[in-house]
Design an enzyme around this catalytic site. Structure first.
Site, PDB file in Angstrom:
ATOM      1  N   GLU A 241     -60.167   5.529 -28.365  1.00 23.76           N
ATOM      2  CA  GLU A 241     -60.437   6.842 -27.786  1.00 23.76           C
ATOM      3  C   GLU A 241     -59.174   7.527 -27.263  1.00 23.76           C
ATOM      4  O   GLU A 241     -58.961   8.721 -27.503  1.00 23.76           O
ATOM      5  CB  GLU A 241     -61.464   6.720 -26.645  1.00 23.76           C
ATOM      6  CG  GLU A 241     -62.868   6.385 -27.098  1.00 23.76           C
ATOM      7  CD  GLU A 241     -63.575   7.581 -27.731  1.00 23.76           C
ATOM      8  OE1 GLU A 241     -63.004   8.687 -27.747  1.00 23.76           O
ATOM      9  OE2 GLU A 241     -64.699   7.391 -28.219  1.00 23.76           O
ATOM     10  N   SER A 242     -58.357   6.792 -26.527  1.00 22.79           N
ATOM     11  CA  SER A 242     -57.246   7.448 -25.822  1.00 22.79           C
ATOM     12  C   SER A 242     -55.911   6.726 -25.920  1.00 22.79           C
ATOM     13  O   SER A 242     -54.917   7.231 -25.393  1.00 22.79           O
ATOM     14  CB  SER A 242     -57.608   7.590 -24.338  1.00 22.79           C
ATOM     15  OG  SER A 242     -57.643   6.298 -23.719  1.00 22.79           O
TER      16      SER A 242
END
Length: 339
Positions: A241-242
């Site tokens: 995700e990040s």
């Protein structure tokens, strides 16, 4: 007396339509069962089975609320704004009636409700009056109940009003005959047991160990212990995700380490998705809910990326390029962590 007979006839027609027993129908009808569409033959037994299994609850307040919040229910309902009113339809691609809108909004947040408005009006706990109502409460009208909507605050509700109209936000036009609170922002998950009942343990890794050198390993481990979701799975999701960046913000507006959309964060009770501890805790609760509902790691991850409603709509991983790529990326990251 005439009005009373008309109401009874309308109610009978409603039940016939929802059970696939409409005597004027010339073709087999379709009914929705857990969002997968199947053909109904019109026989009472098969139609009744399909219709009654959709909600998977009784009308005695037994809905499974999980981590849903009133704010989350409202956000889920807003996704259907503009969908035309179609009596008896549970498919938003074709249209929704009032109770189908309520059922789908709650279902999108993991809460199962009965199909019929009168049964929905018996779920949860009663609210004394509109001045005590909170966003997400079910507003029911008339006796017997023949219309429902979802309260959003400030004397407004989301509802599918009547033929010729669309799902819309409107004023609460009359005093509700009853108001029911099925979820509450103060509610918490039940004590963690197994986040993915029915899955082989090997499919999810072994849980909290093996995160040496991984950023925020202690927070992943804490959330894993609290919610019963493997720490390695949480870490793998964060990696994809990040890249473990707690300040990340996507072009679509997803925020933080776990890339929660603002509406999703609010629904999970995450006040600051840029706070790693809150973000990981919220993501753990969301993944736990997805795993419990879909009983598949692939589908749980797809729901994390595209939403549970999309997974149910397509009866599998949605045909979105991002989601199709997302699931194998997370599983590869999980494998790299030894999960």
């Amino acid at each position: 007396m005439i009005q009373g007979i008309a109401n009874v006839q309308q109610r009978i027609a409603q039940l016939q339509t929802q059970l696939g027993l409409n005597p004027t129908a010339t073709n087999p009808v379709t009914v929705t069962k857990n969002d997968s569409t199947t053909a109904a033959t019109g026989s009472f037994a098969s139609a009744l089975t399909a219709a009654t299994s959709t909600g998977a609850t009784t009308s005695t307040g037994s809905a499974t609320t999980g981590n849903a919040s009133g704010a989350g229910i409202v956000e889920a309902a807003k996704k259907y704004l503009g969908v035309p009113y179609v009596f008896g339809s549970t498919n938003p691609d074709k249209g929704l009636d009032c109770s189908a809108l309520v059922q789908r909004a709650y279902s999108d947040m993991g809460v199962k409700l009965p199909r019929i408005a009168a049964d929905q009006a018996r779920e949860g706990t009663p609210v004394a009056g509109l001045d005590k109502a909170k966003p997400g409460d079910i507003l029911a009208f008339n006796r017997p109940v023949d219309h429902v909507g979802i309260y959003i605050g400030d004397n407004k509700m989301i509802a599918a009003p009547q033929p010729g109209e669309q799902v819309k936000i409107q004023s609460v036009y009359a005093k509700p005959s009853t108001i029911r609170r099925v979820v509450d922002d103060a509610m918490t998950m039940p004590p963690p047991t197994s986040a993915a009942a029915g899955l082989r343990p090997a499919a999810l890794g072994t849980g909290g160990g093996g995160l040496s050198g991984v950023p925020y390993a202690d927070l992943f481990t804490q959330a894993a212990a609290k919610h019963g979701v493997p720490a390695k799975l949480l870490a793998a999701v964060a990696k994809v995700e990040s890249g473990y960046n707690p300040r990340a913000v996507s072009p679509a507006g997803a925020q933080g380490l776990m890339q929660l959309m603002p509406s999703t964060a609010r629904g999970l009770g995450v006040h600051d998705p840029l706070d790693p501890k809150q973000a990981i805790d919220g993501a753990a609760r969301l993944l736990k809910s997805n795993l419990r509902e879909f009983k598949s790691l692939d589908l749980a991850l797809a729901a994390y990326n595209a939403g549970g409603g999309a997974v149910k709509k397509y009866d599998g991983i949605p045909p979105f390029a991002e989601t199709q790529a997302y699931v194998p990326k997370v599983k590869a990251a999980l494998a790299a962590l030894g999960g």
